[in-house]
Enzyme design. Sequence first.
Site, PDB file in Angstrom:
ATOM      1  N   ASP A 132       0.831  -1.207   0.000  1.00 17.89           N
ATOM      2  CA  ASP A 132       0.000   0.000   0.000  1.00 17.89           C
ATOM      3  C   ASP A 132       0.868   1.260   0.000  1.00 17.89           C
ATOM      4  O   ASP A 132       2.073   1.223   0.299  1.00 17.89           O
ATOM      5  CB  ASP A 132      -0.893  -0.034   1.256  1.00 17.89           C
ATOM      6  N   ASP A 185     -10.926   2.044  -2.857  1.00 16.71           N
ATOM      7  CA  ASP A 185     -11.449   1.783  -1.509  1.00 16.71           C
ATOM      8  C   ASP A 185     -12.965   1.817  -1.505  1.00 16.71           C
ATOM      9  O   ASP A 185     -13.585   1.533  -0.483  1.00 16.71           O
ATOM     10  CB  ASP A 185     -10.910   2.820  -0.514  1.00 16.71           C
TER      11      ASP A 185
HETATM   12  C1  GLA Z   1      -5.716   1.955   2.172  1.00 15.02           C
HETATM   13  C2  GLA Z   1      -6.155   0.732   1.409  1.00 15.02           C
HETATM   14  C3  GLA Z   1      -7.205  -0.008   2.197  1.00 15.02           C
HETATM   15  C4  GLA Z   1      -6.636  -0.404   3.531  1.00 15.02           C
HETATM   16  C5  GLA Z   1      -6.140   0.827   4.259  1.00 15.02           C
HETATM   17  C6  GLA Z   1      -5.401   0.462   5.534  1.00 15.02           C
HETATM   18  O1  GLA Z   1      -6.735   2.902   2.252  1.00 15.02           O
HETATM   19  O2  GLA Z   1      -6.639   1.078   0.153  1.00 15.02           O
HETATM   20  O3  GLA Z   1      -7.636  -1.141   1.480  1.00 15.02           O
HETATM   21  O4  GLA Z   1      -5.585  -1.314   3.332  1.00 15.02           O
HETATM   22  O5  GLA Z   1      -5.269   1.599   3.459  1.00 15.02           O
HETATM   23  O6  GLA Z   1      -4.941   1.556   6.202  1.00 15.02           O
END
Ligand code: GLA
Length: 735
Positions: free
Chosen positions: A476, A546
């Site tokens: 990420d 997300d």
């Molecule tokens: C990002 C990712 C999510 C999750 C969060 C965790 O927003 O896209 O899927 O992993 O971080 O903090």
Amino acid sequence: MISFDSKKNSFRLDTPNSTYSIFINERGYIGHAYYGSKIGEDDVSYLTRNMEYGFSGNKIFREKGMFLDFFPQELPTEGLGDYRESALAVCDSEGHNAIELKYKSHKIIAGAKELPGLPAVFGGAEDCSVLELTATDDILGAEVTLIYTVFDKIDAIVRSVRIKNNGTKPFYIKKALSLALDIDNDNFDMITLHGSWARERHMERHAVHMGKQGVVSMRGETSHQEHPFIALLDHNADWDSGRVYGINFIYSGNFVADVQRNQFDNIRAVMGINPEGFTWKLENGEVFDTPQAVLVYSDSGLNAMSRTFHDLYREHLIRSPYKKADRPILINNWEATYFNFDTDKLIDIAREASKDGIEMLVMDDGWFGHRSFDDSSLGDWTVNEDKIKGGLKHLVDEVNKLGMKFGIWFEPEMISPDSDLYRAHPDWAIQIPGREPGMSRQQLVLDITRKEVEDYTYESVAKILRSANIEYVKWDMNRQLTDIGSVALPADRIGEFYHRYVLAVYRLQERLLTEFPKLLLENCSGGGARFDPGMFFYSPQIWCSDDTDAIERLSIQEGTALIYPLSTMGAHVSVCPNHACGRVTPFKTRGYVALSGTFGYELDITKLPLEERAMIPGQVALYKKFSSLVRNGDYSRIASYSENNEYDCWASIAKDKSKALVTFVQVMNHPNYKTRFIKITGLKPDARYKVTWPDEDLSKLQPVELTGLTIAKAGIPVRRDWGDFQGQLIYIEEK
Ligand code: GLA
């Protein structure tokens, strides 16, 4: 196919349905004559504008300053009379801004070539050939090579540029774009992709207006907001008809893609590393390679363009051993628990999930340091045994005992001010000395361009992967870059930082895949801010957004699938009200939309209402049945909710045209409304197909038998369901 006509000094680049034509003019300039539908074996240099207009209307070539401002160039440069957008700009060590390229030599090579440190398309002699056109500026001592990889079975040409300093003094590259395309405007429209967090890659279409228009990122990554993609297309072009030029960038950092319509109604499109904030000092003997940009041509609409991009990326860019394999159906605990979990909770989720056929548990953010919110511990990649009681190996072993794989989340490039790492090395965060760096999600970014920081970052991830049977990593990146500074770079090289940062990300992921070649890597950046072809070189799938709401996903996945294969789109079923937008949709529709991606769950299965839980085994079975078709088939967009405000529809059609899976989502229902028929092009016109609804009670539905031609021209009926947000899966199979 690449051919050179030595009498006419011209090059012809042929793909199955397109011709791209380059010529060297009398003065050694590398001109662009034609790009479009395949043409005959003719000298087409006559197509280039050859009159000198401007102030005087004099005949050709009298004055270079006038000539350069209309001559279509393969790599236009700054400073000597082409006032349009340039693709290459250089400043010499005395501060003069000029570079002029004259043809020197060329090579035609069978098979693709690697690009040092950068993702690059690959292919053997049977797939593609490469034209290297070398030009020089002898005053500067610059040697510039224009590189074209031309595919024989795919309508794609991939370009990059290599710049070498053969002189005696250093010079500074101020702008090194990968591609320029000069074409005559023909009432063209332009499509770009825009968005925000949780709303990535929505399509926007408008007429190409005079002057400049385009998309850009200065965020250090590709971004949620704009995307390195431009399509230029006939005003009347639609999904299945009309000319389309698609341009995309195989890169994961700052980019620019501009279209400029000029005084003569010519269009110049350029794409490359964003020159803002960029300079690159090139010492004598040094080489700079730009990333690759892809040109795709379709004379039959957007769907053909999409399929070309999909084939190119699936066959010639994604390297992962998973690219053709079924991906494990995963369950991720992010939307299930956020930071609030421990070993017992994760094992509970895994146990229940395993009963329904789910194949992998992914432990998301919050397992390390003392992180129980997003305000700490990034950089401290040690397992928090208060949460992960018994340690990581114990947890992974327990999950494995349930017959499930285990995956883990990292955000390797980051550092929280509240971390042991920051307390020990505050200077490792990217910052401008003396200036308080801007925070975002309460974190800073590590200066991974420094060797010791890169090594620390790598070891942090690798040591965890070595400690247990971890088969998947979600990589990420939850903030973008600001406050660019690095103790590793002298003042006249700070402009190299953004690109060096991207190169370091690529190096880190390459190291990871070298040590763990079977690892399934999924890139992610606050959802889909790093959904770009650069990342495909390392990860066969990327978290798309997300936003897991089935209806929001329609536009996100439509814009993403316009360029990228469905096999790359991370898509999960989550709970309602949806965490990003509060919408309530049927569980079934959520499943159908996620089936067109990598498919998985992002919910607390132990708390799921029983009637929803009961649907999971059926969804798993649908994924097993159709995933190969969705992953490897030809994508075809049939209708777009963002255009008709009513319903969305797309299909995956097998390459041999023997079957197709159609997904239909009725977004808004209306009472007493018109009957709908869905027309699917791309099947065999004369073959007979059986049309069924594989997820429905067939005793209530009559399968339909139709020829491919009827399905394409008259269409198949779709049911009108009671309520908004209803989905249908339609399966078409040759008899
Ligand atoms: C990002 C990712 C999510 C999750 C969060 C965790 O927003 O896209 O899927 O992993 O971080 O903090």
